[in-house]
Design an enzyme around this catalytic site. Structure first.
Site, PDB file in Angstrom:
ATOM      1  N   HIS A 139       1.204  -1.164  -0.040  1.00  0.00           N
ATOM      2  CA  HIS A 139       0.468   0.014  -0.277  1.00  0.00           C
ATOM      3  C   HIS A 139       1.137   1.329  -0.162  1.00  0.00           C
ATOM      4  O   HIS A 139       2.299   0.745   0.284  1.00  0.00           O
ATOM      5  CB  HIS A 139      -0.859   0.308   1.153  1.00  0.00           C
ATOM      6  CG  HIS A 139      -0.061   0.787   2.919  1.00  0.00           C
ATOM      7  ND1 HIS A 139       0.162   1.327   3.151  1.00  0.00           N
ATOM      8  CD2 HIS A 139       0.035   0.033   3.349  1.00  0.00           C
ATOM      9  CE1 HIS A 139       0.631   0.945   4.727  1.00  0.00           C
ATOM     10  NE2 HIS A 139       0.776  -0.605   4.393  1.00  0.00           N
ATOM     11  N   ASP A 180      -0.601   4.384   0.903  1.00  0.00           N
ATOM     12  CA  ASP A 180      -1.043   5.315   1.625  1.00  0.00           C
ATOM     13  C   ASP A 180      -0.296   5.568   3.178  1.00  0.00           C
ATOM     14  O   ASP A 180       0.133   4.257   3.329  1.00  0.00           O
ATOM     15  CB  ASP A 180      -2.767   5.302   2.305  1.00  0.00           C
ATOM     16  CG  ASP A 180      -2.762   3.915   2.858  1.00  0.00           C
ATOM     17  OD1 ASP A 180      -2.348   2.764   1.657  1.00  0.00           O
ATOM     18  OD2 ASP A 180      -3.990   3.850   3.633  1.00  0.00           O
ATOM     19  N   ASP A 205       6.398   1.578   6.094  1.00  0.00           N
ATOM     20  CA  ASP A 205       5.508   1.529   6.345  1.00  0.00           C
ATOM     21  C   ASP A 205       4.044   2.479   4.906  1.00  0.00           C
ATOM     22  O   ASP A 205       4.062   3.122   5.538  1.00  0.00           O
ATOM     23  CB  ASP A 205       5.188   1.311   7.423  1.00  0.00           C
ATOM     24  CG  ASP A 205       3.090   0.792   7.333  1.00  0.00           C
ATOM     25  OD1 ASP A 205       2.911   0.355   6.757  1.00  0.00           O
ATOM     26  OD2 ASP A 205       2.546   1.971   8.842  1.00  0.00           O
ATOM     27  N   GLU A 215      -4.958   1.378   2.941  1.00  0.00           N
ATOM     28  CA  GLU A 215      -4.992   0.206   4.259  1.00  0.00           C
ATOM     29  C   GLU A 215      -5.070   0.746   5.259  1.00  0.00           C
ATOM     30  O   GLU A 215      -5.246   0.449   6.148  1.00  0.00           O
ATOM     31  CB  GLU A 215      -3.492  -0.081   3.800  1.00  0.00           C
ATOM     32  CG  GLU A 215      -3.153  -1.540   4.828  1.00  0.00           C
ATOM     33  CD  GLU A 215      -2.433  -1.260   6.540  1.00  0.00           C
ATOM     34  OE1 GLU A 215      -2.864  -1.971   6.900  1.00  0.00           O
ATOM     35  OE2 GLU A 215      -1.995  -0.129   6.193  1.00  0.00           O
ATOM     36  N   GLU A 216      -4.465   2.197   5.731  1.00  0.00           N
ATOM     37  CA  GLU A 216      -4.327   2.570   6.870  1.00  0.00           C
ATOM     38  C   GLU A 216      -5.949   2.897   6.924  1.00  0.00           C
ATOM     39  O   GLU A 216      -6.327   3.847   8.156  1.00  0.00           O
ATOM     40  CB  GLU A 216      -3.487   4.382   6.501  1.00  0.00           C
ATOM     41  CG  GLU A 216      -2.421   3.819   6.180  1.00  0.00           C
ATOM     42  CD  GLU A 216      -1.272   2.993   7.551  1.00  0.00           C
ATOM     43  OE1 GLU A 216      -2.538   2.594   7.975  1.00  0.00           O
ATOM     44  OE2 GLU A 216       0.271   3.184   7.708  1.00  0.00           O
ATOM     45  N   ASP A 246       4.003  -6.307   4.414  1.00  0.00           N
ATOM     46  CA  ASP A 246       3.382  -4.679   5.085  1.00  0.00           C
ATOM     47  C   ASP A 246       3.406  -5.654   6.861  1.00  0.00           C
ATOM     48  O   ASP A 246       2.256  -4.898   7.770  1.00  0.00           O
ATOM     49  CB  ASP A 246       2.596  -4.572   5.015  1.00  0.00           C
ATOM     50  CG  ASP A 246       1.535  -3.675   5.497  1.00  0.00           C
ATOM     51  OD1 ASP A 246       2.507  -2.834   6.022  1.00  0.00           O
ATOM     52  OD2 ASP A 246       0.333  -2.910   5.385  1.00  0.00           O
ATOM     53  N   HIS A 286       4.322   4.482  11.956  1.00  0.00           N
ATOM     54  CA  HIS A 286       2.843   5.688  12.476  1.00  0.00           C
ATOM     55  C   HIS A 286       3.488   6.413  13.454  1.00  0.00           C
ATOM     56  O   HIS A 286       3.286   7.548  13.700  1.00  0.00           O
ATOM     57  CB  HIS A 286       2.355   4.467  13.443  1.00  0.00           C
ATOM     58  CG  HIS A 286       1.510   3.802  12.492  1.00  0.00           C
ATOM     59  ND1 HIS A 286       0.078   3.037  12.404  1.00  0.00           N
ATOM     60  CD2 HIS A 286       1.899   3.511  11.006  1.00  0.00           C
ATOM     61  CE1 HIS A 286      -0.283   2.199  11.644  1.00  0.00           C
ATOM     62  NE2 HIS A 286       0.340   2.708  10.391  1.00  0.00           N
TER      63      HIS A 286
END
Length: 455
Positions: free
Chosen positions: A86, A88, A117, A151-152, A175, A428
């Protein structure tokens, strides 16, 4: 030239592509036609598909929801392997010492939001397939790279993909963690309410997100109880008592943790409820007692709710009372449950309903997903474990987790990389990074996996 040499020769190109992707602030934005998740995720997708097309792959943008790049070598009849990444990201947040949306190379690392990520792995997957193609490896079947951009925020990209395209029979996502995650617990999120009669306790609140152990909770109580509350609080290091506008505020300080590992945190809501239950608030103690009996301080396995479950494959159930608030004479609560593969959403619902009804509690929300499990002896899992062992020289075994990965709803899908156990890549968080050595090695590992599975 072998795969290792080829990939090393493309390091500058790979960094340039990753730099462009990191420069896209691909946090979910406003919906527009052709850009369902906003302009920046769409820009990242276009950038990746353009790069894949220039490397000689057949690309497709699937209505702005996601995209794919295919390699079907001469003589191959089908696409057998899918690699799902992903593009995003979560918002940058605070605390960065380097620009979050610029790729910064420093001390052997690549810094920037999405480097681990999941933009870095996406670039590795692309150049792994490029290496296999350019070096002329004979593959019996083809490969599809799938690039998502939601995905997030719920994976609506993959939901849409599945309405338009078939997922390859074998799929992995880089991931998560090495070696291979083949088991993900089921998850349910539950909302429930119970009456809080008028009385001394005016308000109870705590928690911000449903998938985390709450680190703070507070209660506002009639000032007439000031002395007894101060005396009771003297036994607690993590409780503070303040007074303002005729109310006493009891604040409880806990410790946050992810809902999949609640035992590593300290639940401020259950701690506060346990404290309040010891004070005589008359009729209000009925509500407080109901909650503390169902959610005792320190309990995370659901024993008091009648949902304690465990199996050898996925381990034990975990639960977190994560949000509480007071509205119109009732306590509104939300909780997160991660349950093993031996159970189901229906069974958990049945057990909860029985436990709640005995306390006069009603369920107002019930959503979630069933467990995800892929046999450890499957062709895909065995191939990926073998590849990982060949690179590390370590015995590789499957992992079971309480959280969900990008392949949770994909039959037969597993997670393969890219994080190594014991390392904090600050995903994150501020200053997210990816070691350059791992950026290159991941690419080599993915190329080896492609050859082993499709060769």
């Amino acid at each position: 030239m072998d795969i290792k040499e080829f990939i090393k020769s493309k390091e500058t190109e790979m960094k340039a592509l990753l730099g462009g992707l990191v420069g896209c602030q691909s946090v979910q934005g406003e919906y527009t036609d052709g850009q369902p998740f906003g302009a920046e995720p769409a820009r990242a997708l276009d950038m990746m598909l353009d790069a894949a097309e220039k490397l000689g792959f057949s690309v497709k943008n699937i209505d702005g929801y996601c995209g794919c790049a295919d390699y079907l070598p001469e003589g191959a009849e089908e696409i057998k392997l899918g690699i799902l990444c992903h593009l995003d990201v979560v918002p940058a947040g605070e605390g960065w010492t380097l620009p979050p949306y610029e790729l910064t190379e420093k001390d052997g690392n690549l810094y920037g939001r999405g480097t681990t990520d999941d933009k870095g792995p996406a670039v590795s997957a692309l150049y792994a397939l490029y290496a296999v193609k350019e070096l002329g490896y004979k593959l019996k079947s083809g490969v599809r790279l799938i690039f998502g951009i939601n995905e997030e925020n719920g994976s609506e990209d993959i939901e849409y993909y599945l309405t338009k395209e078939k997922m390859p029979p074998m799929t992995f996502t880089p991931d998560a963690n090495y070696p291979v995650i083949n088991c993900e617990k089921g998850m349910v999120r539950v909302g429930f309410s119970l009456p809080l009669p008028d009385g001394a306790v005016k308000n109870i609140s705590g928690g911000q997100v449903i998938n985390a152990v709450p680190s703070r909770a507070k209660a506002e109580i009639d000032v007439r109880f000031k002395d007894i509350l101060n005396t009771a609080a003297e036994k607690y290091e993590n409780i503070t008592v303040t007074e303002s506008d005729g109310l006493v505020t009891i604040s409880y300080e806990g410790k946050s943790a992810h809902a999949s590992t609640p035992e590593s945190g300290i639940n401020a809501i259950t701690g506060l409820l346990g404290f309040l239950r010891g004070i005589d608030f008359g009729g209000q103690n009925i509500a407080l007692s109901a909650l503390t009996e169902l959610f005792p301080v320190g309990e995370t396995d659901g024993s008091s709710l009648g949902i304690k479950l465990c199996d050898e494959v996925s381990g034990g159930l975990t639960e977190v009372l994560s949000i509480i608030d007071t509205n119109d004479g009732q306590l509104d609560c939300r909780m997160d449950i991660r349950f093993p593969v031996c159970s189901s959403k229906a069974e958990i619902h049945e057990r909860l309903t029985a436990a709640f009804s005995d306390k006069g509690i009603s369920i107002t929300e019930y959503t979630g997903s069933e467990p995800h499990y892929v046999d450890g002896d499957s062709e895909l899992v065995k191939a990926l474990l073998a590849v990982y062992e060949s690179f590390t020289g370590e015995k590789a075994e499957c992992i079971s987790i309480g959280g969900g990965t990008y392949v949770h709803e994909i039959d037969g899908g597993v997670a393969f990389g890219i994080e190594h156990e014991g390392k904090d890549y600050k995903i994150h968080g501020a200053d997210e990074y990816l070691p350059i050595s791992e950026f290159i090695e991941n690419t080599e590992i993915f190329a080896a996996a492609i050859v082993k599975i499709c060769g």
